[in-house]
Design an enzyme around this catalytic site. Structure first.
Site: not given
Ligand code: UD1
Ligand code: CA
Length: 469
Positions: A10, A15, A364, A375, A385
């Site tokens: 979600a 970044r 072509y 050949n 065309y």
């Molecule tokens: C998370 C872990 C961290 C781990 C790291 C590895 C948590 C709190 N932390 O951090 O311990 O070392 O991954 O990569 O879980 N997402 C949602 N809904 C939300 C928030 C996030 O669906 O409300 C999804 C994001 O789209 C993503 C995944 O969850 O695919 C991870 O979220 P992200 O914010 O990237 O977590 P990290 O800060 O990387």
């Protein structure tokens, strides 16, 4: 006992600085989310459920029937995201696998290991960890003096002593479904205003439950895509994994660092792939082929013992013992039967070249059916065309075209017919006849191939171009 898999997807992926939702960015030509779905599907033996939010509509369209969906309207953290699956999966009391949609190199076998460890230990949670001096942003795994896992602490909350710990939380979990759903309701709100899934670890320990860690030694599995640099890093790691597997299966890669094989491609043994070759999509290559260098092959089937040099092949089909290039372009619907030779600067589209057809230089062929052993001399063009629609060219067996023949379609040339150099063929040529000129007229029977220096005016020269004298 059954397993269900939940994939968190979600987040916005801020970044990446992109209009495209994070999990739809392509890796080796395929959206990131498909890798997570593959692994979850294989490990659980069932369709995973995706938590979607940012770009939810686009993600649904890209994923289609490969997953179920639940929506997280506001991104309040990974713990909150998992809770959104409660209605869809809450009745589930066995194993609940949770992964993040941005980790494309996580393997199904690793997820299975999490399930097995949790079952064997009856733990509330089995989580994946890695010992690493890098991966600074990852949550730290805290263990008690008896080595049991007691907590995962996010970097923002970690003390200097905790930050120095080597074990990181990779981001893949197997939960006891009988414990999980109710426990998620009790997650604390973090200082950042999010509900962290990782806080479930301390919660389980407080409930008197075990938490187990499975360590991976493969850093590639831990790659999470938050930036374009990590996306490039994942391309390299995936390429290494795929290339290593093909070499183990008996394929020679002259330079694996510049060989780009999509995970969807298959290759037969003793095939040699030269540098800077890109094999993409639903491409299948037979055994004992020589492919490259500098070739791009997309959605194409290639039989055994074929040679493809410096060429672009798209949605084409090659039988056995075909050689192509350098600088050939096969487009959609090109079909080259056994033993076809196609040399430099040729283009074939929506056309079949029958067995043994030779097409050496600068031609072509579009919307055509070319009979066996024909050949196609230098500079042949099917004028397919007419400005409104595409028209078909049909050549019988053993037809011999003079250099620079223009075939104005629709047109049919009978078996063993022949054209003189520079002919513009606007009308059909019957079998065995020779036609010449602009527009081409039938002049007489074709001279027997065994008597190239016979009575006739048109003579087949050694390079295959009959010339009028
Ligand atoms: C998370 C872990 C961290 C781990 C790291 C590895 C948590 C709190 N932390 O951090 O311990 O070392 O991954 O990569 O879980 N997402 C949602 N809904 C939300 C928030 C996030 O669906 O409300 C999804 C994001 O789209 C993503 C995944 O969850 O695919 C991870 O979220 P992200 O914010 O990237 O977590 P990290 O800060 O990387
Ligand atoms: Ca992440």
């Amino acid at each position: 006992m059954s397993i269900v898999a939940l994939i968190l997807a979600a987040g916005q992926g801020t970044r990446l600085k992109s209009k495209l939702p994070k999990v739809l960015h392509p890796l080796a030509g395929r959206a990131l989310i498909h890798y997570a779905i593959d692994a979850a599907q294989a490990a659980a033996g069932a369709r995973p459920v995706l938590v979607v939010g940012h770009g939810a509509d686009d993600v649904r369209v890209a994923v289609g029937a490969r997953a179920g969906f639940v929506e997280q309207a506001e991104q309040l953290g990974t713990g909150h995201a998992v809770l959104q699956g409660r209605v869809a999966l809450g009745g589930h009391v066995a194993d609940v696998l949770v992964t993040y949609g941005d980790m494309p190199l996580l393997r199904a076998e690793t997820l299975r290991a999490l399930v097995e460890r949790r079952r064997a230990s009856q733990a509330a949670i089995a989580l994946l960890t890695i010992d690493s001096a890098g991966l600074f942003d990852f949550g730290r795994v805290i263990r008690a003096s008896d080595d049991g896992v007691t907590a995962v602490v996010e970097v923002a909350q970690a003390t200097p002593a905790q930050l120095a710990l080597p074990e990181r939380n990779v981001g893949a979990y197997c939960f006891d479904g009988a414990w999980l759903w109710e426990a998620l309701e009790r997650l604390p709100l973090s200082p950042k205003g999010e509900y962290y899934l990782t806080d479930a670890v301390a919660l389980a320990v407080a409930d008197g439950r075990r938490v187990e860690a499975v360590k991976t030694g493969d850093e590639a599995e831990t790659i999470g895509i938050n930036t374009r640099a990590q996306l490039a890093q994942a391309e390299v790691a995936l390429r290494q994994r795929v290339n290593t597997a093909w070499m183990a299966a008996g394929v020679t890669l002259v330079d694996p660092a510049t060989t780009y094989i999509a995970p969807t491609v298959t290759i037969g043994p003793d095939t040699v792939i030269a540098p800077n070759t890109h094999l993409q999509g639903a491409t299948t290559i037979g055994a004992e082929c020589e492919i490259g260098p500098n070739s791009v092959i997309v959605d194409t089937t290639i039989g055994d013992r074929c040679v493809v040099r410096q060429s672009l092949l798209e949605s084409a089909w090659l039988a056995e013992d075909v050689d192509v290039g350098p600088f050939a372009h096969l487009r959609s619907g090109a079909r080259l039967e056994r033993g076809v030779h196609m040399g430099n600067f040729g283009e074939v589209k929506n056309a079949t070249l029958g067995p043994g057809v030779k097409m050496g230089h600068f031609s072509y062929i579009g919307d055509a059916q070319i009979g066996s052993e024909a050949n196609i001399s230098a500079g042949t063009i099917t004028c397919n065309y007419d400005g409104v629609k595409k028209n078909k060219t049909v050549l019988g067996e053993r037809v011999f075209l003079g250099s620079n023949t223009l075939l104005v379609a629709p047109v049919t040339l009978g078996d063993d017919s022949q054209t003189g150099a520079g002919s513009v063929v606007t009308r059909d040529i019957p079998a065995n006849m020779l036609a010449l000129g602009v527009p081409a007229r039938v002049v007489r029977e074709r001279a027997p191939a065994s008597a190239p220096h016979g009575e006739g005016k048109a003579q087949a020269q050694p390079d295959g171009a009959p010339t009028e004298r």
